[in-house]
Design an enzyme around this catalytic site. Sequence first.
Site, mmCIF file in Angstrom:
data_model
loop_
_atom_site.group_PDB
_atom_site.id
_atom_site.type_symbol
_atom_site.label_atom_id
_atom_site.label_comp_id
_atom_site.label_asym_id
_atom_site.label_seq_id
_atom_site.Cartn_x
_atom_site.Cartn_y
_atom_site.Cartn_z
ATOM 1 N N SER A 1 -13.574 -15.294 15.663
ATOM 2 C CA SER A 1 -14.130 -16.642 15.777
ATOM 3 C C SER A 1 -15.647 -16.648 15.633
ATOM 4 O O SER A 1 -16.320 -15.651 15.918
ATOM 5 C CB SER A 1 -13.696 -17.270 17.106
ATOM 6 O OG SER A 1 -14.038 -16.462 18.203
ATOM 7 N N SER B 1 -18.565 -16.916 8.164
ATOM 8 C CA SER B 1 -19.223 -16.987 6.863
ATOM 9 C C SER B 1 -18.310 -16.504 5.733
ATOM 10 O O SER B 1 -17.398 -15.696 5.947
ATOM 11 C CB SER B 1 -20.500 -16.152 6.890
ATOM 12 O OG SER B 1 -20.174 -14.821 7.190
ATOM 13 N N THR B 2 -18.598 -16.987 4.554
ATOM 14 C CA THR B 2 -17.814 -16.622 3.373
ATOM 15 C C THR B 2 -17.894 -15.108 3.129
ATOM 16 O O THR B 2 -16.887 -14.471 2.801
ATOM 17 C CB THR B 2 -18.352 -17.410 2.154
ATOM 18 O OG1 THR B 2 -18.314 -18.795 2.500
ATOM 19 C CG2 THR B 2 -17.516 -17.185 0.914
ATOM 20 N N GLU C 1 -11.515 -20.227 7.330
ATOM 21 C CA GLU C 1 -12.379 -21.392 7.086
ATOM 22 C C GLU C 1 -13.798 -20.864 7.087
ATOM 23 O O GLU C 1 -14.220 -20.237 8.063
ATOM 24 C CB GLU C 1 -12.168 -22.453 8.167
ATOM 25 C CG GLU C 1 -10.763 -23.044 8.167
ATOM 26 C CD GLU C 1 -10.345 -23.682 6.855
ATOM 27 O OE1 GLU C 1 -11.232 -24.091 6.067
ATOM 28 O OE2 GLU C 1 -9.140 -23.746 6.580
ATOM 29 N N CYS D 1 -20.501 -25.962 10.148
ATOM 30 C CA CYS D 1 -20.084 -25.700 8.763
ATOM 31 C C CYS D 1 -20.075 -26.992 7.974
ATOM 32 O O CYS D 1 -20.227 -26.987 6.764
ATOM 33 C CB CYS D 1 -18.702 -25.077 8.771
ATOM 34 S SG CYS D 1 -17.580 -25.985 9.824
ATOM 35 N N GLU E 1 -25.938 -22.018 1.468
ATOM 36 C CA GLU E 1 -25.754 -22.435 2.860
ATOM 37 C C GLU E 1 -26.888 -21.842 3.696
ATOM 38 O O GLU E 1 -27.044 -20.619 3.747
ATOM 39 C CB GLU E 1 -24.414 -21.962 3.410
ATOM 40 C CG GLU E 1 -24.186 -22.474 4.830
ATOM 41 C CD GLU E 1 -22.903 -21.976 5.490
ATOM 42 O OE1 GLU E 1 -22.642 -20.772 5.469
ATOM 43 O OE2 GLU E 1 -22.188 -22.822 6.056
HETATM 44 P P1 NAD Z 1 -20.220 -14.869 10.907
HETATM 45 O O1 NAD Z 1 -19.443 -14.740 9.640
HETATM 46 O O2 NAD Z 1 -21.488 -14.136 11.013
HETATM 47 O O3 NAD Z 1 -19.339 -14.411 12.146
HETATM 48 C C1 NAD Z 1 -18.023 -14.910 12.332
HETATM 49 C C2 NAD Z 1 -17.240 -13.858 13.085
HETATM 50 O O4 NAD Z 1 -17.102 -12.708 12.263
HETATM 51 C C3 NAD Z 1 -17.912 -13.380 14.374
HETATM 52 O O5 NAD Z 1 -16.934 -13.124 15.345
HETATM 53 C C4 NAD Z 1 -18.573 -12.094 13.925
HETATM 54 O O6 NAD Z 1 -18.794 -11.196 14.979
HETATM 55 C C5 NAD Z 1 -17.556 -11.563 12.972
HETATM 56 N N1 NAD Z 1 -18.088 -10.592 12.021
HETATM 57 C C6 NAD Z 1 -19.350 -10.471 11.561
HETATM 58 N N2 NAD Z 1 -19.438 -9.442 10.709
HETATM 59 C C7 NAD Z 1 -18.208 -8.912 10.618
HETATM 60 C C8 NAD Z 1 -17.643 -7.852 9.890
HETATM 61 N N3 NAD Z 1 -18.365 -7.114 9.068
HETATM 62 N N4 NAD Z 1 -16.323 -7.605 10.051
HETATM 63 C C9 NAD Z 1 -15.566 -8.360 10.859
HETATM 64 N N5 NAD Z 1 -16.045 -9.388 11.584
HETATM 65 C C10 NAD Z 1 -17.334 -9.649 11.456
HETATM 66 O O7 NAD Z 1 -20.405 -16.440 11.155
HETATM 67 P P2 NAD Z 1 -21.148 -17.169 12.355
HETATM 68 O O8 NAD Z 1 -22.607 -16.972 12.195
HETATM 69 O O9 NAD Z 1 -20.518 -16.869 13.658
HETATM 70 O O10 NAD Z 1 -20.781 -18.670 11.992
HETATM 71 C C11 NAD Z 1 -21.433 -19.329 10.969
HETATM 72 C C12 NAD Z 1 -20.608 -19.385 9.703
HETATM 73 O O11 NAD Z 1 -19.315 -19.877 10.013
HETATM 74 C C13 NAD Z 1 -21.180 -20.363 8.685
HETATM 75 O O12 NAD Z 1 -21.062 -19.808 7.397
HETATM 76 C C14 NAD Z 1 -20.297 -21.583 8.848
HETATM 77 O O13 NAD Z 1 -20.250 -22.413 7.723
HETATM 78 C C15 NAD Z 1 -18.979 -20.952 9.156
HETATM 79 N N6 NAD Z 1 -18.076 -21.866 9.840
HETATM 80 C C16 NAD Z 1 -17.077 -22.434 9.126
HETATM 81 C C17 NAD Z 1 -16.233 -23.342 9.736
HETATM 82 C C18 NAD Z 1 -15.114 -23.983 8.950
HETATM 83 O O14 NAD Z 1 -14.229 -24.565 9.567
HETATM 84 N N7 NAD Z 1 -15.137 -23.910 7.633
HETATM 85 C C19 NAD Z 1 -16.402 -23.660 11.076
HETATM 86 C C20 NAD Z 1 -17.433 -23.039 11.787
HETATM 87 C C21 NAD Z 1 -18.265 -22.138 11.156
#
Ligand code: NAD
Length: 547
Positions: free
Chosen positions: A192, A271-272, A298, A332, A430
Amino acid sequence: MYDSLILGAEPSPALPPNEPVKAYAPGSPERLALEAELKSMMANPPEIPLVIGGKEVRTGRLRDIRAPFDHSLVLGRWHEAGAAEAAMAADAAAKAATDWARTPYRERAAVFRKAAALISGGWWKKLAAASILGQSKNYHQAEIDAVCETADFFRINPALAERLYAEQPRSDEFETNIMDYRPLEGFVYAVSPFNFTAIAANLPSAPALMGNVVVWKPASTSVLSNWYLAQLYREAGLPPGVINFLPGASRDITAALMARPDLAGIHFTGSTAVFNSLWKTAAENLSSYRAYPRIVGETGGKDFVFVHPDADLEAAVTACVRGAFEYQGQKCSAASRLYLPRSRKKEFMDRFLAELKAVKMGSPLDPSNFVNAVIDKGAFDTIGAYVDRAKANPSCSIMAGGSRDSSTGWFVEPTVIMTEDPRAEPMVEEIFGPVLTAYAYDDSDLDAAYRLVDQGAPYALTGAVFARERADIDHALVALRNAAGNFYINDKPTGAVVGRQPFGGARASGTNDKAGSFLNLVRWTSPRAIKENMAPPRDWRYPFLGT
Ligand code: NAD
């Protein structure tokens, strides 16, 4: 036996109402209660364990939780999980799987309905206060996310699941046909993001509701509020091992879990780039999995607001202030690219910049602040670098904001950039912060303007169009059909509500499995079609064989 597989429910039970949004007006009981909770939480910083198989596990690798709006404020510490704990969590999930899959649906649903009732009944204070302190949300943002959306997921997903289970094939007097909505074989890995406590609630709970067992890795920057969710599951009666709480080192945990043959699904929001890396790892390990893992993600957005030449500018300005800058643009769905008609650019900008002057930024503990701190140093630096590059880009002008201050917390001013280049970096990438970039299109060619919106960024999450005439609204709906999974007409592109606007987008924004709808829940089932023949034939010869 059939009864444990299907519900015989009416096909479309009414959805429960949404959790009412509390106002937190000065002197209101909810405001006083929340302020008391904030004080108590700051005075008692917890030491947060992992929860594996219902047991608290302490690794001794302790990490501080610091308030994003005040680096000196330590809100607690948490034990960091690694590969060894990931293996323990997956084993605990496997141990819980058989009993949980056999638990009748109504009992599984009761756990989450109870969790929703607990939130309404008092846990809202803990979830809101932890999200204000740990994620720097103001009262309203904490309320609509950590309280209302979380309760909505817990209350509405069970009703949606019931509709799904009621979807059954036809039977007659000679045969009975049943769709047995089995959980997946193995565990679901839920990962998450920091930005919504409700998403942290939904990612593990939606698969668990459908009978799956889950290893849940929350984001490191939302461990405080997410720890209250983990405690809430226990309080609501979730059996040990069904959702294992595993804050920790993402890469190590991911490598350990994704190497297991019993990885049955990934429920990701973030993130993507991270989602792509998870998908690649799943593809690399594919031959070792017992079944094809369900991959639901997502991801990012570059969400647009399109102002038609005939639009109500007051409404469009309000949508931009809220849509771009609430929760510091860390949604997001946040508006981050704005298309203005050249003929009304000045009029819009004059009003918009005047409104922005009234927006205050500061600690969420002072409720008069509309904008608060961004989540951490990483976000502060990344957003700042985007703004600095825009300052150096000759096609861009900074119309508002542009400064940042990290002396107390991670504060980035709400920033408006005007660009003459619709493909300029801040118009396409983004930024995930309080930055809105505007471009003025040629009013005489709306089709060309819509093409710019549609092709202007790789994402397709949310978008909003402001227009008055039906024909203009229809034009936008058709021209931008694939540009957003959540499309708003005369409203801001943020604030989707469970049961009302199922959420998600396609293209680089994810698999569009629509959180808060049966479309998401269906991904966590592996249906078995059962036929029972009441009058099995006793002669293999068909009549046509006769001569
Ligand atoms: P992030 O991708 O940095 O982190 C998301 C999760 O992935 C966290 O739990 C993180 O610890 C984990 N993570 C990070 N690196 C990882 C790796 N190498 N392997 C496995 N897990 C890893 O995103 P964030 O900063 O927490 O959230 C922001 C991003 O989320 C933005 O891009 C935003 O647009 C997106 N987002 C999308 C939605 C949607 O519904 N589309 C909703 C909320 C946030």
